[in-house]
Design a protein around this motif. Structure first.
Motif, PDB file in Angstrom:
ATOM      1  N   CYS A  84       0.874  -1.178   0.000  1.00 20.59           N
ATOM      2  CA  CYS A  84       0.000   0.000   0.000  1.00 20.59           C
ATOM      3  C   CYS A  84       0.905   1.220   0.000  1.00 20.59           C
ATOM      4  CB  CYS A  84      -0.911  -0.016   1.240  1.00 20.59           C
ATOM      5  SG  CYS A  84      -1.812   1.532   1.496  1.00 20.59           S
ATOM      6  N   ASP A  85       0.583   2.217  -0.842  1.00 15.99           N
ATOM      7  CA  ASP A  85       1.439   3.392  -0.973  1.00 15.99           C
ATOM      8  C   ASP A  85       1.149   4.472   0.062  1.00 15.99           C
ATOM      9  OD1 ASP A  85       2.806   2.261  -3.059  1.00 15.99           O
ATOM     10  OD2 ASP A  85       1.521   3.135  -4.613  1.00 15.99           O
ATOM     11  N   GLY A  86       0.294   4.155   1.051  1.00 16.10           N
ATOM     12  CA  GLY A  86       0.115   5.085   2.167  1.00 16.10           C
ATOM     13  C   GLY A  86      -1.112   5.965   2.100  1.00 16.10           C
ATOM     14  N   ALA A  87      -2.113   5.578   1.299  1.00 15.43           N
ATOM     15  CA  ALA A  87      -3.355   6.361   1.270  1.00 15.43           C
ATOM     16  C   ALA A  87      -4.007   6.353   2.654  1.00 15.43           C
ATOM     17  CB  ALA A  87      -4.317   5.789   0.228  1.00 15.43           C
ATOM     18  N   CYS A  88      -3.808   5.281   3.410  1.00 15.45           N
ATOM     19  CA  CYS A  88      -4.411   5.153   4.741  1.00 15.45           C
ATOM     20  C   CYS A  88      -3.905   6.218   5.706  1.00 15.45           C
ATOM     21  CB  CYS A  88      -4.148   3.756   5.299  1.00 15.45           C
ATOM     22  SG  CYS A  88      -2.474   3.147   5.034  1.00 15.45           S
ATOM     23  N   ILE A  89      -2.719   6.773   5.449  1.00 13.85           N
ATOM     24  CA  ILE A  89      -2.181   7.830   6.327  1.00 13.85           C
ATOM     25  C   ILE A  89      -1.901   9.102   5.515  1.00 13.85           C
ATOM     26  CG2 ILE A  89      -1.280   6.373   8.163  1.00 13.85           C
ATOM     27  CD1 ILE A  89       1.413   6.339   6.737  1.00 13.85           C
ATOM     28  N   LYS A  90      -2.628   9.232   4.394  1.00 17.85           N
ATOM     29  CA  LYS A  90      -2.604  10.413   3.512  1.00 17.85           C
ATOM     30  C   LYS A  90      -1.233  10.668   2.875  1.00 17.85           C
ATOM     31  CE  LYS A  90      -4.560  12.954   6.811  1.00 17.85           C
ATOM     32  NZ  LYS A  90      -5.138  14.107   7.507  1.00 17.85           N
ATOM     33  N   GLU A  91      -0.418   9.623   2.737  1.00 18.35           N
ATOM     34  CA  GLU A  91       0.892   9.780   2.094  1.00 18.35           C
ATOM     35  C   GLU A  91       0.784   9.779   0.574  1.00 18.35           C
ATOM     36  OE1 GLU A  91       3.966   7.110   3.248  1.00 18.35           O
ATOM     37  OE2 GLU A  91       4.155   7.933   5.279  1.00 18.35           O
ATOM     38  N   GLU A  92      -0.152   8.988   0.026  1.00 20.57           N
ATOM     39  CA  GLU A  92      -0.273   8.902  -1.435  1.00 20.57           C
ATOM     40  C   GLU A  92      -1.168  10.021  -1.962  1.00 20.57           C
ATOM     41  OE1 GLU A  92      -1.454   5.846  -5.079  1.00 20.57           O
ATOM     42  OE2 GLU A  92      -1.875   5.252  -3.015  1.00 20.57           O
ATOM     43  N   ASP A  93      -0.799  10.519  -3.137  1.00 20.67           N
ATOM     44  CA  ASP A  93      -1.591  11.554  -3.803  1.00 20.67           C
ATOM     45  C   ASP A  93      -3.016  11.047  -4.051  1.00 20.67           C
ATOM     46  OD1 ASP A  93      -1.876  14.061  -5.498  1.00 20.67           O
ATOM     47  OD2 ASP A  93      -2.284  12.497  -6.985  1.00 20.67           O
ATOM     48  N   VAL A  94      -4.012  11.871  -3.728  1.00 18.68           N
ATOM     49  CA  VAL A  94      -5.422  11.473  -3.848  1.00 18.68           C
ATOM     50  C   VAL A  94      -5.779  11.112  -5.287  1.00 18.68           C
ATOM     51  CG1 VAL A  94      -7.821  12.265  -3.645  1.00 18.68           C
ATOM     52  CG2 VAL A  94      -6.182  12.772  -1.825  1.00 18.68           C
ATOM     53  N   ASP A  95      -5.372  11.961  -6.242  1.00 15.47           N
ATOM     54  CA  ASP A  95      -5.721  11.719  -7.656  1.00 15.47           C
ATOM     55  C   ASP A  95      -5.120  10.414  -8.166  1.00 15.47           C
ATOM     56  OD1 ASP A  95      -7.171  14.041  -7.731  1.00 15.47           O
ATOM     57  OD2 ASP A  95      -5.530  15.257  -8.550  1.00 15.47           O
ATOM     58  N   SER A  96      -3.886  10.149  -7.772  1.00 14.97           N
ATOM     59  CA  SER A  96      -3.217   8.922  -8.199  1.00 14.97           C
ATOM     60  C   SER A  96      -3.950   7.694  -7.654  1.00 14.97           C
ATOM     61  CB  SER A  96      -1.763   8.918  -7.707  1.00 14.97           C
ATOM     62  OG  SER A  96      -1.135   7.687  -8.001  1.00 14.97           O
ATOM     63  N   TYR A  97      -4.320   7.745  -6.396  1.00 11.87           N
ATOM     64  CA  TYR A  97      -5.032   6.622  -5.776  1.00 11.87           C
ATOM     65  C   TYR A  97      -6.409   6.444  -6.417  1.00 11.87           C
ATOM     66  CZ  TYR A  97      -7.178   3.583  -2.301  1.00 11.87           C
ATOM     67  OH  TYR A  97      -7.818   2.538  -1.692  1.00 11.87           O
ATOM     68  N   ASN A  98      -7.125   7.563  -6.569  1.00 14.64           N
ATOM     69  CA  ASN A  98      -8.493   7.480  -7.089  1.00 14.64           C
ATOM     70  C   ASN A  98      -8.531   6.974  -8.528  1.00 14.64           C
ATOM     71  OD1 ASN A  98      -9.466   8.335  -4.678  1.00 14.64           O
ATOM     72  ND2 ASN A  98      -9.995  10.419  -5.334  1.00 14.64           N
ATOM     73  N   LYS A  99      -7.467   7.225  -9.297  1.00 12.19           N
ATOM     74  CA  LYS A  99      -7.401   6.721 -10.665  1.00 12.19           C
ATOM     75  C   LYS A  99      -7.457   5.188 -10.659  1.00 12.19           C
ATOM     76  CE  LYS A  99      -4.590   6.762 -14.866  1.00 12.19           C
ATOM     77  NZ  LYS A  99      -3.312   7.181 -15.488  1.00 12.19           N
ATOM     78  N   ARG A 100      -6.706   4.547  -9.747  1.00 13.59           N
ATOM     79  CA  ARG A 100      -6.718   3.090  -9.654  1.00 13.59           C
ATOM     80  C   ARG A 100      -8.055   2.581  -9.110  1.00 13.59           C
ATOM     81  NH1 ARG A 100      -1.964   4.050  -7.115  1.00 13.59           N
ATOM     82  NH2 ARG A 100      -2.622   2.993  -5.177  1.00 13.59           N
TER      83      ARG A 100
END
Length: 454
Positions: free
Chosen positions: A350-366
């Motif tokens: 996991c690239d860290g969306a759970c702790i807001k580390e990953e860019d929102v747009d990048s995560y939401n694209k997947r």
């Protein structure tokens, strides 16, 4: 002592098959203590679909021993053993049939790992050997070859033995003799049916339809009805006077036609299938940080869902797989409860969306790609599958996320125009059951050809 068996056959008419390969592992409950594996010359041609399934062809068996040449070894290795097989009714019947041809009465106690699995591991998505062992993490090689299937059954049986710690369930499941006598009138019906994919209709003496079913092998499935010992099976056996059928070639078309016919004709012995079969759905939401999450919730006909599931076990299996395939976050998808990061983050899955580390747009694209794969709510497409004959294909039409119907076209006419394909469609009802059927089949199968109309 157990003799774990798998048999491959030529296919063909019921009780006229020939053995092409046999594998037996003698198992003492802890380890394999003896084994016998051999190709067998059946002295008859193998059905083409069996060649495609197993890879065993007539040329391979030309110099193989005939059954009578291995018969003594089979008797010896199974002596004083309980015969164990995945669908023991089939393997035991084949052995008894072969020995009957030799004038020998072959009898063994038996255990079926399909029946045991349903009792000891309920709510699995499928109890077919390949899917079951894969879901349980049991390694398997040489699928549809006797040795590979028998060895996987050994490992499955070991797991079942471990689960049944008191051995009560397994002791109760041992059958001294599998008795499957079929009345002559029912045998005549079985003989008149083909081993093809389609929908079958059971009629009583008045001609009324009392049961509708679908199968990849109509003859085999109807035979199972006629040898069944449950209450419904015995009632059907008493009342059935004829069985008619329709070929579909495609299992998906058979499922869709069965669903529609049951709702229209309401046969007396299809009561359970008249109602909707799914219980859970996948829905999407946005959390307070803007990440798109997916969750499992109770199916609600008033809400639009991404896809639906028959039970919670199936729902969780798909959700975990989707989360892994698209590298999404288990916490955001409500599969892992924590106030900090998810477990997958610690192993770098996991690239860290759970702790807001990953860019929102990048995560939401997947996340949107995952939704696109598991939903056809906004899609316009044709689903192409097998036809009723080798020179034919079936086609299912989806428009604006609605199932419109199915049809068939000949390969002799290279129809590539989507409008022409749409013109051969027989209109069918759209409902949540057919949506569930199509979505679940698209999740499982990779053999469909999809033509986008967008």
């Amino acid at each position: 002592m157990y003799a774990i068996v798998d048999i491959e056959t030529t296919g063909g008419k019921y009780n006229e098959e020939g053995v092409t390969e046999i594998a037996i592992y003698k198992f003492d409950g802890h380890e394999v203590v003896d084994q016998f594996i051999s190709l067998v010359n059946p002295e008859k041609a193998i059905q083409p679909f069996v060649v495609n399934l197993t890879g065993i062809n007539n040329k391979m068996l030309r110099d193989a021993p005939k059954f009578y040449e291995v018969a003594k070894r089979i008797v010896e290795i199974t002596q004083d053993c309980i015969l164990v097989a995945h669908n023991a009714v089939f393997d035991y019947r084949i052995l008894q049939m072969e020995y009957k041809r030799l004038g020998f009465d072959y009898k063994r106690k038996s255990l079926c790992t399909v029946e045991l699995s349903k009792k000891l591991i309920p709510e699995m998505e499928s109890y077919k050997l390949g899917k079951l062992v894969r879901a349980l993490g049991i390694p398997m090689s040489d699928r549809h070859r006797a040795s590979g299937d028998a060895l996987a059954t050994v490992k499955l049986f070991q797991l079942l033995l471990d689960k049944d710690s008191e051995k009560d369930i397994i002791q109760q499941a041992v059958k001294s003799e599998i008795k499957k006598k079929v009345a002559p009138r029912l045998l005549d019906i079985i003989e008149s049916l083909p081993s093809v994919t389609g929908v079958y209709y059971m009629h009583n003496a008045k001609g009324d339809i009392i049961y509708i079913g679908k199968s990849k092998n109509i003859k085999k499935r109807v035979n199972q009805h006629f040898t069944g010992t449950n209450t419904k099976g015995r009632k059907i056996q008493k009342q059935v006077a004829a069985v008619t059928f329709e070929r579909t070639g495609s299992e998906l078309v058979a499922l869709l036609k069965e669903s529609e016919e049951i709702k229209l004709k309401k046969p007396i012995y299809n009561r359970a299938q008249r109602k909707t079969v799914f219980q859970f759905a996948m829905a999407s939401y946005k959390n307070e940080d803007g990440y798109i999450g997916l969750r499992i919730e109770k199916a609600d006909g008033r809400k639009k869902s991404i896809t639906t599931f028959t039970n919670m076990s199936q729902a969780k299996h798909i959700m975990f797989k989707l989360t892994e395939d698209f590298k999404l976050c288990q916490k955001i998808n409500e599969l892992y409860t924590t106030k900090s990061h998810c477990f997958q983050y610690t192993i770098k899955d996991c690239d860290g969306a759970c702790i807001k580390e990953e860019d929102v747009d990048s995560y939401n694209k997947r996340a949107l790609e995952a939704i696109e794969k598991y939903s056809y709510a906004t899609k316009n497409m044709l689903i192409i599958d097998k036809g009723r004959h080798h020179d034919e294909r079936s086609v299912i039409l989806i428009e604006d996320g609605q199932y419109k119907g199915f049809g068939f076209y000949s390969l002799n006419y290279q129809i590539t125009n989507a409008d022409v394909l749409k013109s051969i469609i027989t209109p069918m009802q759209n409902n949540r059951d057919v949506q569930h059927i199509i979505q679940s089949q698209l999740r499982r199968k990779n053999r469909f050809k999809i033509i986008s109309l967008d």
